[in-house]
Design a protein around this motif. Structure first.
Motif, mmCIF file in Angstrom:
data_model
loop_
_atom_site.group_PDB
_atom_site.id
_atom_site.type_symbol
_atom_site.label_atom_id
_atom_site.label_comp_id
_atom_site.label_asym_id
_atom_site.label_seq_id
_atom_site.Cartn_x
_atom_site.Cartn_y
_atom_site.Cartn_z
ATOM 1 N N LEU A 76 15.018 5.201 -8.316
ATOM 2 C CA LEU A 76 17.088 4.414 -7.841
ATOM 3 C C LEU A 76 17.480 3.336 -7.581
ATOM 4 O O LEU A 76 18.575 3.757 -7.509
ATOM 5 C CB LEU A 76 16.108 5.595 -6.349
ATOM 6 N N THR A 77 16.439 2.915 -8.250
ATOM 7 C CA THR A 77 17.025 0.826 -7.885
ATOM 8 C C THR A 77 18.063 1.404 -9.542
ATOM 9 O O THR A 77 18.912 0.811 -9.162
ATOM 10 C CB THR A 77 16.145 0.012 -8.078
ATOM 11 N N GLU A 78 17.471 1.905 -10.245
ATOM 12 C CA GLU A 78 18.251 2.417 -12.351
ATOM 13 C C GLU A 78 19.672 2.429 -11.462
ATOM 14 O O GLU A 78 20.289 2.527 -12.070
ATOM 15 C CB GLU A 78 18.043 2.495 -12.518
ATOM 16 N N ILE A 79 19.956 3.947 -10.604
ATOM 17 C CA ILE A 79 20.428 4.298 -10.484
ATOM 18 C C ILE A 79 21.731 3.763 -9.175
ATOM 19 O O ILE A 79 23.269 3.953 -9.573
ATOM 20 C CB ILE A 79 20.752 5.473 -9.438
ATOM 21 N N GLY A 80 20.825 3.299 -8.540
ATOM 22 C CA GLY A 80 22.355 2.571 -8.079
ATOM 23 C C GLY A 80 22.606 0.745 -8.144
ATOM 24 O O GLY A 80 24.060 0.969 -7.974
ATOM 25 N N HIS A 81 21.909 0.927 -9.704
ATOM 26 C CA HIS A 81 23.395 0.084 -10.009
ATOM 27 C C HIS A 81 24.175 0.112 -11.314
ATOM 28 O O HIS A 81 24.680 -0.510 -11.384
ATOM 29 C CB HIS A 81 21.959 -1.175 -11.039
ATOM 30 N N SER A 82 23.711 1.570 -11.726
ATOM 31 C CA SER A 82 24.674 1.670 -12.603
ATOM 32 C C SER A 82 25.633 3.322 -12.671
ATOM 33 O O SER A 82 26.234 3.681 -13.334
ATOM 34 C CB SER A 82 23.941 2.458 -13.690
ATOM 35 N N SER A 83 25.477 3.857 -11.638
ATOM 36 C CA SER A 83 26.214 4.929 -11.352
ATOM 37 C C SER A 83 27.008 4.980 -10.412
ATOM 38 O O SER A 83 27.238 4.236 -9.498
ATOM 39 C CB SER A 83 25.157 6.592 -10.489
ATOM 40 N N ILE A 84 28.285 5.676 -10.599
ATOM 41 C CA ILE A 84 29.120 4.711 -9.492
ATOM 42 C C ILE A 84 30.242 6.747 -9.168
ATOM 43 O O ILE A 84 30.575 6.739 -8.016
ATOM 44 C CB ILE A 84 31.223 4.390 -9.979
ATOM 45 N N ALA A 85 29.335 7.643 -9.576
ATOM 46 C CA ALA A 85 29.752 9.231 -9.915
ATOM 47 C C ALA A 85 28.714 10.095 -9.417
ATOM 48 O O ALA A 85 29.342 10.875 -9.285
ATOM 49 C CB ALA A 85 30.004 9.269 -10.730
ATOM 50 N N CYS A 86 27.852 9.372 -8.490
ATOM 51 C CA CYS A 86 26.616 10.526 -8.424
ATOM 52 C C CYS A 86 25.703 9.755 -7.174
ATOM 53 O O CYS A 86 25.705 8.608 -7.648
ATOM 54 C CB CYS A 86 26.349 11.169 -9.592
ATOM 55 N N GLY A 87 24.742 10.832 -6.919
ATOM 56 C CA GLY A 87 24.089 10.432 -6.192
ATOM 57 C C GLY A 87 22.548 10.776 -6.865
ATOM 58 O O GLY A 87 22.407 11.921 -7.971
ATOM 59 N N ALA A 88 21.416 10.896 -6.489
ATOM 60 C CA ALA A 88 20.328 11.325 -7.166
ATOM 61 C C ALA A 88 19.437 12.358 -5.686
ATOM 62 O O ALA A 88 19.595 11.600 -4.466
ATOM 63 C CB ALA A 88 19.161 10.651 -7.214
ATOM 64 N N ALA A 89 18.779 13.479 -6.000
ATOM 65 C CA ALA A 89 17.708 13.821 -4.629
ATOM 66 C C ALA A 89 16.012 14.522 -5.632
ATOM 67 O O ALA A 89 16.808 14.829 -6.550
ATOM 68 C CB ALA A 89 19.284 15.554 -4.292
ATOM 69 N N ILE A 90 15.671 15.345 -4.800
ATOM 70 C CA ILE A 90 15.045 15.695 -5.122
ATOM 71 C C ILE A 90 15.357 17.668 -4.629
ATOM 72 O O ILE A 90 15.642 17.523 -3.038
ATOM 73 C CB ILE A 90 13.332 15.533 -5.213
ATOM 74 N N MET A 91 15.416 18.126 -5.762
ATOM 75 C CA MET A 91 15.650 19.755 -5.509
ATOM 76 C C MET A 91 14.899 20.495 -6.386
ATOM 77 O O MET A 91 14.341 20.948 -7.725
ATOM 78 C CB MET A 91 17.105 19.909 -5.794
ATOM 79 N N GLY A 92 13.747 21.231 -5.530
ATOM 80 C CA GLY A 92 12.505 21.846 -6.048
ATOM 81 C C GLY A 92 11.402 20.543 -6.501
ATOM 82 O O GLY A 92 11.337 20.263 -6.391
ATOM 83 N N GLU A 93 11.463 20.906 -8.091
ATOM 84 C CA GLU A 93 9.762 19.790 -8.341
ATOM 85 C C GLU A 93 11.212 18.691 -9.162
ATOM 86 O O GLU A 93 10.551 17.662 -9.866
ATOM 87 C CB GLU A 93 8.997 20.794 -9.664
ATOM 88 N N HIS A 94 12.332 18.977 -9.361
ATOM 89 C CA HIS A 94 13.026 18.341 -10.056
ATOM 90 C C HIS A 94 13.990 17.110 -9.113
ATOM 91 O O HIS A 94 14.323 17.189 -8.624
ATOM 92 C CB HIS A 94 14.016 19.228 -11.152
ATOM 93 N N VAL A 95 14.523 15.548 -10.577
ATOM 94 C CA VAL A 95 15.098 14.523 -9.867
ATOM 95 C C VAL A 95 16.545 15.262 -10.077
ATOM 96 O O VAL A 95 16.452 15.853 -11.371
ATOM 97 C CB VAL A 95 14.863 12.975 -10.087
ATOM 98 N N VAL A 96 17.581 15.640 -9.595
ATOM 99 C CA VAL A 96 19.080 15.943 -10.146
ATOM 100 C C VAL A 96 19.715 14.613 -9.400
ATOM 101 O O VAL A 96 20.195 14.067 -8.765
ATOM 102 C CB VAL A 96 18.915 17.549 -9.348
ATOM 103 N N LEU A 97 20.702 14.623 -10.670
ATOM 104 C CA LEU A 97 21.830 13.763 -10.181
ATOM 105 C C LEU A 97 23.429 14.569 -9.727
ATOM 106 O O LEU A 97 23.188 15.586 -10.429
ATOM 107 C CB LEU A 97 22.631 12.831 -10.922
ATOM 108 N N ARG A 98 23.790 14.268 -8.488
ATOM 109 C CA ARG A 98 25.022 15.287 -7.798
ATOM 110 C C ARG A 98 25.640 14.591 -7.152
ATOM 111 O O ARG A 98 25.757 13.782 -7.452
ATOM 112 C CB ARG A 98 24.388 16.794 -7.002
ATOM 113 N N HIS A 99 27.552 15.808 -7.917
ATOM 114 C CA HIS A 99 27.928 14.716 -6.570
ATOM 115 C C HIS A 99 28.871 16.049 -6.319
ATOM 116 O O HIS A 99 28.472 17.369 -6.674
ATOM 117 C CB HIS A 99 29.032 13.939 -8.132
#
Length: 135
Positions: A76-99
């Motif tokens: 989540l720290t890396e996503i906060g530093h490097s992503s502009i077009a998505c957020g992260a979530a846990i869906m089922g067993e998986h980490v997903v990026l979504r928009h």
């Protein structure tokens, strides 16, 4: 674009469809590479969502790995530093990026650009945190 049906038609024409259900399309996003041996792809899931029983949206999501297999704080720290077009979530067993995007006034570039950014970010994070190209 104005409806899910319009977007689904466009996606069928432009991308490799892996599977399709009533309100979901799974595609294989293929990255262009100079070296065919290093060709990478990313599974992307498009889902029709309806807000307040009247406004159609499309959710773009890509799995990057199992939540149990990663340091979520570091991810989540890396996503906060490097992503502009998505957020992260846990869906089922998986980490997903979504928009998510509203369909009523959607210009096609408002779909294709976030789709490419999300797929690219997912591919990079998958390699960085999960050590491969599994999705």
């Amino acid at each position: 674009m104005s409806t899910w049906a319009d977007l689904a038609e466009y996606v069928r024409e432009e991308y490799e469809v892996l599977s399709e259900a009533e309100d979901e399309i799974r595609i294989l996003f293929d990255f262009e590479h100079f070296n065919e041996e290093d060709e990478r792809t990313q599974v992307v899931i498009l889902v029709r969502e309806v807000l307040d029983k009247q406004h159609e949206w499309v959710q773009i999501a890509t799995p990057i790995g199992k939540a149990a297999d990663v340091d979520l704080r570091a991810l989540l720290t890396e996503i906060g530093h490097s992503s502009i077009a998505c957020g992260a979530a846990i869906m089922g067993e998986h980490v997903v990026l979504r928009h998510s995007l509203p369909l009523a006034t959607l210009d096609i570039h408002e779909f294709t650009e976030p789709l490419a950014l999300l797929a690219g970010t997912g591919d990079q994070l998958e390699e960085m945190f999960f050590g491969g190209d599994h999705y």
